[in-house]
Enzyme design. Structure first.
Site, mmCIF file in Angstrom:
data_model
loop_
_atom_site.group_PDB
_atom_site.id
_atom_site.type_symbol
_atom_site.label_atom_id
_atom_site.label_comp_id
_atom_site.label_asym_id
_atom_site.label_seq_id
_atom_site.Cartn_x
_atom_site.Cartn_y
_atom_site.Cartn_z
ATOM 1 N N ASP A 5 -3.687 -6.115 10.018
ATOM 2 C CA ASP A 5 -3.164 -5.628 8.752
ATOM 3 C C ASP A 5 -4.254 -4.865 8.014
ATOM 4 O O ASP A 5 -5.413 -4.887 8.392
ATOM 5 C CB ASP A 5 -2.570 -6.753 7.900
ATOM 6 C CG ASP A 5 -3.561 -7.831 7.515
ATOM 7 O OD1 ASP A 5 -4.767 -7.686 7.782
ATOM 8 O OD2 ASP A 5 -3.129 -8.836 6.932
ATOM 9 N N ASN A 13 -1.254 -0.251 -3.157
ATOM 10 C CA ASN A 13 0.069 -0.140 -3.773
ATOM 11 C C ASN A 13 -0.002 -0.223 -5.292
ATOM 12 O O ASN A 13 0.677 0.534 -5.999
ATOM 13 C CB ASN A 13 0.999 -1.233 -3.243
ATOM 14 C CG ASN A 13 1.597 -0.894 -1.902
ATOM 15 O OD1 ASN A 13 1.689 0.262 -1.507
ATOM 16 N ND2 ASN A 13 1.994 -1.922 -1.172
ATOM 17 N N ASP A 22 3.435 3.560 1.565
ATOM 18 C CA ASP A 22 4.280 3.819 2.738
ATOM 19 C C ASP A 22 3.741 4.979 3.562
ATOM 20 O O ASP A 22 3.724 4.927 4.793
ATOM 21 C CB ASP A 22 5.719 4.110 2.314
ATOM 22 C CG ASP A 22 6.445 2.874 1.804
ATOM 23 O OD1 ASP A 22 5.976 1.743 2.065
ATOM 24 O OD2 ASP A 22 7.487 3.046 1.149
ATOM 25 N N ASP A 48 2.367 -4.847 5.602
ATOM 26 C CA ASP A 48 1.309 -4.002 6.160
ATOM 27 C C ASP A 48 0.764 -4.583 7.463
ATOM 28 O O ASP A 48 -0.323 -4.233 7.897
ATOM 29 C CB ASP A 48 0.177 -3.813 5.139
ATOM 30 C CG ASP A 48 -0.543 -5.102 4.807
ATOM 31 O OD1 ASP A 48 0.131 -6.149 4.699
ATOM 32 O OD2 ASP A 48 -1.778 -5.071 4.647
#
Length: 153
Positions: A5, A13, A22, A48
C-alpha cells in the site's frame, strides 16, 4: 505474492482531494505494471492496497522484486499539480512456506506489510524470523535497484 500500500495515503487525499488520490493510484498501478512480467497479475485489493501475484516465482526473487518496486516508486515523482513523491511498503509471502491457500498467503503478506511500516516505511519485508541487515539504502535484503528487469521481451 506481494501485498502493498501507499505510505501516508490518507494525507494525500486530505491535502489534495480524493480525485487526485484516485489519479495517483492509477499512475502507481501503471508504473508497477511497467516493472513486472506479463504473466504477473496486479490487482487492487481495496483502498490504496494492491496484491501482486507472481506465478513461478521463488521467495528470494519475490523479495528482490519488492525491493526494486519500492525503490522505483520512490525514485520518480508522480505528475500532477503539484508533482508528488510516494513510497510503498510491501509484504512478501510465498507458497508453500507461508501457506497453501489464498487466506494464509494474504495474512502472511499483510503481517509483513505492517512490519515494513513499523521498520520505517518505503521498504519490503519477506521473512519475519529475523530482521535482515540494512544495505545502506531503504529496503531489506541484498537486492539493488539495478537488478535486471523482470519485464518479458
Amino acid at each position: 505474492m506481494l501485498l502493498f500500500d501507499v505510505d501516508h495515503f490518507k494525507t494525500v487525499n486530505d491535502a489534495f482531494g480524493h480525485q487526485r488520490g484516485d489519479v495517483l493510484l492509477r499512475q502507481l498501478a501503471e508504473r508497477i505494471q511497467e516493472l513486472i512480467r506479463s504473466d504477473d497479475l496486479l490487482c487492487r485489493y481495496g483502498g490504496d492496497e494492491f496484491v501482486l501475484l507472481l506465478p513461478h516465482t521463488g521467495p528470494e526473487e519475490a523479495l528482490r522484486l519488492a525491493i526494486r518496486l519500492a525503490d522505483e516508486v520512490r525514485a520518480r515523482e508522480f505528475p500532477g499539480t503539484p508533482p508528488l513523491h510516494l513510497s510503498i511498503s510491501l509484504g512478501v509471502a510465498s507458497s508453500p512456506a507461508d501457506g497453501a491457500d489464498a487466506e494464509a498467503l494474504v495474512a502472511a503478506a499483510d503481517r509483513r506489510n505492517y512490519l515494513a511500516k513499523r521498520r520505517g516505511r518505503g521498504q519490503a519485508v519477506g521473512d519475519t524470523s529475523r530482521r535482515p541487515p540494512r544495505t545502506g539504502r531503504r529496503g531489506c535484503g541484498s537486492a539493488t535497484a539495478s537488478s535486471p528487469s523482470r519485464r518479458s521481451s
